[in-house]
Design a protein around this motif. Structure first.
Motif, PDB file in Angstrom:
ATOM      1  N   LEU A  58       8.204   6.072  -4.385  1.00  0.00           N
ATOM      2  CA  LEU A  58       7.032   6.394  -3.584  1.00  0.00           C
ATOM      3  C   LEU A  58       7.147   5.675  -2.241  1.00  0.00           C
ATOM      4  O   LEU A  58       7.730   4.583  -2.166  1.00  0.00           O
ATOM      5  N   PRO A  59       6.581   6.254  -1.178  1.00  0.00           N
ATOM      6  CA  PRO A  59       6.628   5.578   0.120  1.00  0.00           C
ATOM      7  C   PRO A  59       5.652   4.412   0.175  1.00  0.00           C
ATOM      8  O   PRO A  59       4.527   4.506  -0.330  1.00  0.00           O
ATOM      9  N   VAL A  60       6.078   3.306   0.739  1.00  0.00           N
ATOM     10  CA  VAL A  60       5.229   2.128   0.923  1.00  0.00           C
ATOM     11  C   VAL A  60       5.166   1.843   2.418  1.00  0.00           C
ATOM     12  O   VAL A  60       6.192   1.717   3.076  1.00  0.00           O
ATOM     13  N   ASN A  61       3.952   1.752   2.958  1.00  0.00           N
ATOM     14  CA  ASN A  61       3.857   1.577   4.405  1.00  0.00           C
ATOM     15  C   ASN A  61       3.510   0.163   4.843  1.00  0.00           C
ATOM     16  O   ASN A  61       3.712  -0.189   6.003  1.00  0.00           O
ATOM     17  N   GLN A  62       2.994  -0.671   3.926  1.00  0.00           N
ATOM     18  CA  GLN A  62       2.678  -2.057   4.276  1.00  0.00           C
ATOM     19  C   GLN A  62       3.035  -2.966   3.103  1.00  0.00           C
ATOM     20  O   GLN A  62       2.775  -2.625   1.948  1.00  0.00           O
ATOM     21  N   VAL A  63       3.607  -4.115   3.421  1.00  0.00           N
ATOM     22  CA  VAL A  63       3.975  -5.092   2.390  1.00  0.00           C
ATOM     23  C   VAL A  63       3.652  -6.488   2.896  1.00  0.00           C
ATOM     24  O   VAL A  63       3.916  -6.805   4.059  1.00  0.00           O
ATOM     25  N   VAL A  64       3.065  -7.331   2.039  1.00  0.00           N
ATOM     26  CA  VAL A  64       2.921  -8.749   2.350  1.00  0.00           C
ATOM     27  C   VAL A  64       3.309  -9.538   1.122  1.00  0.00           C
ATOM     28  O   VAL A  64       3.178  -9.060  -0.007  1.00  0.00           O
ATOM     29  N   GLY A  65       3.824 -10.746   1.343  1.00  0.00           N
ATOM     30  CA  GLY A  65       4.061 -11.658   0.239  1.00  0.00           C
ATOM     31  C   GLY A  65       5.479 -11.732  -0.304  1.00  0.00           C
ATOM     32  O   GLY A  65       5.708 -12.451  -1.260  1.00  0.00           O
ATOM     33  N   LEU A  66       6.424 -10.975   0.269  1.00  0.00           N
ATOM     34  CA  LEU A  66       7.804 -11.054  -0.223  1.00  0.00           C
ATOM     35  C   LEU A  66       8.700 -11.297   0.974  1.00  0.00           C
ATOM     36  O   LEU A  66       9.182 -10.370   1.614  1.00  0.00           O
ATOM     37  N   ARG A  67       8.935 -12.563   1.272  1.00  0.00           N
ATOM     38  CA  ARG A  67       9.642 -12.928   2.512  1.00  0.00           C
ATOM     39  C   ARG A  67      11.068 -12.404   2.553  1.00  0.00           C
ATOM     40  O   ARG A  67      11.561 -12.020   3.600  1.00  0.00           O
ATOM     41  N   ILE A  70       8.926  -0.416 -14.703  1.00  0.00           N
ATOM     42  CA  ILE A  70       9.508  -1.447 -13.848  1.00  0.00           C
ATOM     43  C   ILE A  70       9.287  -1.051 -12.399  1.00  0.00           C
ATOM     44  O   ILE A  70       9.718   0.017 -11.962  1.00  0.00           O
ATOM     45  N   TYR A  71       8.567  -1.893 -11.660  1.00  0.00           N
ATOM     46  CA  TYR A  71       8.240  -1.629 -10.261  1.00  0.00           C
ATOM     47  C   TYR A  71       9.123  -2.502  -9.372  1.00  0.00           C
ATOM     48  O   TYR A  71       9.126  -3.734  -9.504  1.00  0.00           O
ATOM     49  N   ILE A  72       9.844  -1.868  -8.461  1.00  0.00           N
ATOM     50  CA  ILE A  72      10.740  -2.581  -7.545  1.00  0.00           C
ATOM     51  C   ILE A  72      10.410  -2.149  -6.117  1.00  0.00           C
ATOM     52  O   ILE A  72      10.577  -0.979  -5.763  1.00  0.00           O
ATOM     53  N   VAL A  73       9.928  -3.071  -5.305  1.00  0.00           N
ATOM     54  CA  VAL A  73       9.684  -2.773  -3.890  1.00  0.00           C
ATOM     55  C   VAL A  73      10.959  -3.081  -3.119  1.00  0.00           C
ATOM     56  O   VAL A  73      11.522  -4.174  -3.239  1.00  0.00           O
ATOM     57  N   SER A  74      11.423  -2.128  -2.321  1.00  0.00           N
ATOM     58  CA  SER A  74      12.685  -2.295  -1.599  1.00  0.00           C
ATOM     59  C   SER A  74      12.554  -1.788  -0.172  1.00  0.00           C
ATOM     60  O   SER A  74      11.591  -1.096   0.178  1.00  0.00           O
ATOM     61  N   ARG A  75      13.531  -2.138   0.644  1.00  0.00           N
ATOM     62  CA  ARG A  75      13.628  -1.498   1.955  1.00  0.00           C
ATOM     63  C   ARG A  75      13.975  -0.034   1.725  1.00  0.00           C
ATOM     64  O   ARG A  75      14.728   0.305   0.814  1.00  0.00           O
ATOM     65  N   GLN A  76      13.439   0.824   2.574  1.00  0.00           N
ATOM     66  CA  GLN A  76      13.671   2.252   2.375  1.00  0.00           C
ATOM     67  C   GLN A  76      15.149   2.609   2.442  1.00  0.00           C
ATOM     68  O   GLN A  76      15.626   3.486   1.715  1.00  0.00           O
ATOM     69  N   ARG A  77      15.898   1.892   3.270  1.00  0.00           N
ATOM     70  CA  ARG A  77      17.319   2.211   3.406  1.00  0.00           C
ATOM     71  C   ARG A  77      18.115   1.893   2.143  1.00  0.00           C
ATOM     72  O   ARG A  77      19.212   2.414   1.932  1.00  0.00           O
ATOM     73  N   ASP A  78      17.552   1.023   1.269  1.00  0.00           N
ATOM     74  CA  ASP A  78      18.234   0.673   0.019  1.00  0.00           C
ATOM     75  C   ASP A  78      17.776   1.520  -1.160  1.00  0.00           C
ATOM     76  O   ASP A  78      18.370   1.459  -2.239  1.00  0.00           O
ATOM     77  N   GLU A  79      16.731   2.296  -0.963  1.00  0.00           N
ATOM     78  CA  GLU A  79      16.094   3.018  -2.074  1.00  0.00           C
ATOM     79  C   GLU A  79      17.064   3.892  -2.865  1.00  0.00           C
ATOM     80  O   GLU A  79      17.170   3.773  -4.097  1.00  0.00           O
ATOM     81  N   LYS A  80      17.794   4.774  -2.185  1.00  0.00           N
ATOM     82  CA  LYS A  80      18.670   5.710  -2.885  1.00  0.00           C
ATOM     83  C   LYS A  80      19.803   4.994  -3.610  1.00  0.00           C
ATOM     84  O   LYS A  80      20.186   5.380  -4.721  1.00  0.00           O
ATOM     85  N   ASN A  81      20.347   3.939  -2.986  1.00  0.00           N
ATOM     86  CA  ASN A  81      21.424   3.186  -3.631  1.00  0.00           C
ATOM     87  C   ASN A  81      20.933   2.491  -4.901  1.00  0.00           C
ATOM     88  O   ASN A  81      21.651   2.425  -5.904  1.00  0.00           O
ATOM     89  N   LEU A 126       8.722   2.102  -3.111  1.00  0.00           N
ATOM     90  CA  LEU A 126       8.446   1.585  -4.447  1.00  0.00           C
ATOM     91  C   LEU A 126       9.271   2.409  -5.427  1.00  0.00           C
ATOM     92  O   LEU A 126       9.028   3.607  -5.600  1.00  0.00           O
ATOM     93  N   VAL A 127      10.258   1.773  -6.027  1.00  0.00           N
ATOM     94  CA  VAL A 127      11.079   2.436  -7.038  1.00  0.00           C
ATOM     95  C   VAL A 127      10.445   2.161  -8.406  1.00  0.00           C
ATOM     96  O   VAL A 127      10.212   1.004  -8.768  1.00  0.00           O
ATOM     97  N   VAL A 128      10.138   3.223  -9.133  1.00  0.00           N
ATOM     98  CA  VAL A 128       9.509   3.101 -10.449  1.00  0.00           C
ATOM     99  C   VAL A 128      10.495   3.582 -11.510  1.00  0.00           C
ATOM    100  O   VAL A 128      11.025   4.692 -11.416  1.00  0.00           O
ATOM    101  N   THR A 134       0.831  -1.200   0.000  1.00  0.00           N
ATOM    102  CA  THR A 134       0.000   0.000   0.000  1.00  0.00           C
ATOM    103  C   THR A 134       0.866   1.251   0.000  1.00  0.00           C
ATOM    104  O   THR A 134       1.932   1.278   0.607  1.00  0.00           O
ATOM    105  N   VAL A 135       0.376   2.272  -0.693  1.00  0.00           N
ATOM    106  CA  VAL A 135       1.029   3.577  -0.754  1.00  0.00           C
ATOM    107  C   VAL A 135       0.038   4.608  -0.199  1.00  0.00           C
ATOM    108  O   VAL A 135      -1.110   4.653  -0.663  1.00  0.00           O
ATOM    109  N   PRO A 136       0.428   5.417   0.779  1.00  0.00           N
ATOM    110  CA  PRO A 136      -0.486   6.430   1.327  1.00  0.00           C
ATOM    111  C   PRO A 136      -0.960   7.383   0.237  1.00  0.00           C
ATOM    112  O   PRO A 136      -0.155   7.876  -0.557  1.00  0.00           O
TER     113      PRO A 136
END
Length: 226
Positions: free
Chosen positions: A212-221, A179-190, A126-128, A90-92
């Motif tokens: 974009l900021p993502v506040n909840q994630v499920v399904g990617l262990r 291309i949509y890439i969900v990442s940890r926020q700390r890895d986003e800039k790198n 979410l890196v787009v 989800t994205v606020p």
């Protein structure tokens, strides 16, 4: 509008109808679906004798409370957390142009007006990436070098008036990949820096990168096991 979210669910194409039924049954009546594919490396697919993973991306606007219920159900009922099944996040939502738009987007949902804006801690991003068709491999190679996992590709058409070519009176739009890439926020800039420094500089196929900021994630262990 901290009480409304843009919810994205990505799963295997053969599960699409089942996931749609689940979301409709959960109270979401305004949905958009797009066909897309995964970003598994070609050499891995060749080794296993597999084709690109065909997927479907389902998006909707949901209330904060409903988002929580749906995400929990996606894990418990749809088993989205089983490796390979998919991911949902989800994205606020920041704003909606008017009440009629909000009513259309939230058909059948109950929500309260946003009287108080609560600050949320967003652990994910979410890196787009907007790239020319055929440049996905170089983008993902660069992203993985910066600790990114997998991604999802949506094939699109660029419709910029200046770049559209004219052919026998028809406007031919350039093919693009989102291309949509969900990442940890700390890895986003790198990740974004790696894409620009390696993929964009290498062949010029990358047109834009944003997050974009993502506040909840499920399904990617692999992303959640932190």
């Amino acid at each position: 509008m901290s009480n409304m979210y843009y919810m994205v669910t990505i799963t295997k194409r053969e599960y699409g109808e089942e996931y749609l039924r689940y979301l409709y049954g959960g109270g979401v009546h305004c949905l958009s679906a797009a066909l897309c594919e995964g970003t598994a490396q070609q050499k891995t697919l060749d080794l296993l004798g597999l084709e690109k993973t065909e997927k479907v991306m389902i998006s909707s606007i949901v209330s904060k409370d409903l988002a929580g219920e749906l995400l929990r159900g996606l894990m418990r009922t749809m088993r989205i957390d089983v490796p390979g099944n998919g991911i949902a996040f989800t994205v606020p939502l920041q704003s909606v142009v008017n009440h009629s738009s909000l009513k259309y987007l939230t058909q059948g949902q109950n929500f309260e007006s946003d009287k108080e804006r609560e600050m949320e801690e967003n652990r994910y991003s979410l890196v787009v990436v907007i790239a020319q068709n055929g440049h996905t491999e170089s983008v993902m190679d660069a992203a993985r070098s910066a600790n990114a996992g997998g991604g999802t590709i949506v094939h699109a058409k660029g419709i910029s008036e200046k770049s559209a070519a004219q052919f026998f009176g028809m406007s031919i739009a350039s093919e693009q990949d989102l291309i949509y890439i969900v990442s940890r926020q700390r890895d986003e800039k790198n990740i974004m820096r790696a894409i620009m420094e390696h993929a964009a500089a290498k062949d010029g196929g990358v047109q834009a990168v944003f997050s974009l900021p993502v506040n909840q994630v499920v399904g990617l262990r692999s992303l959640l096991d932190d």
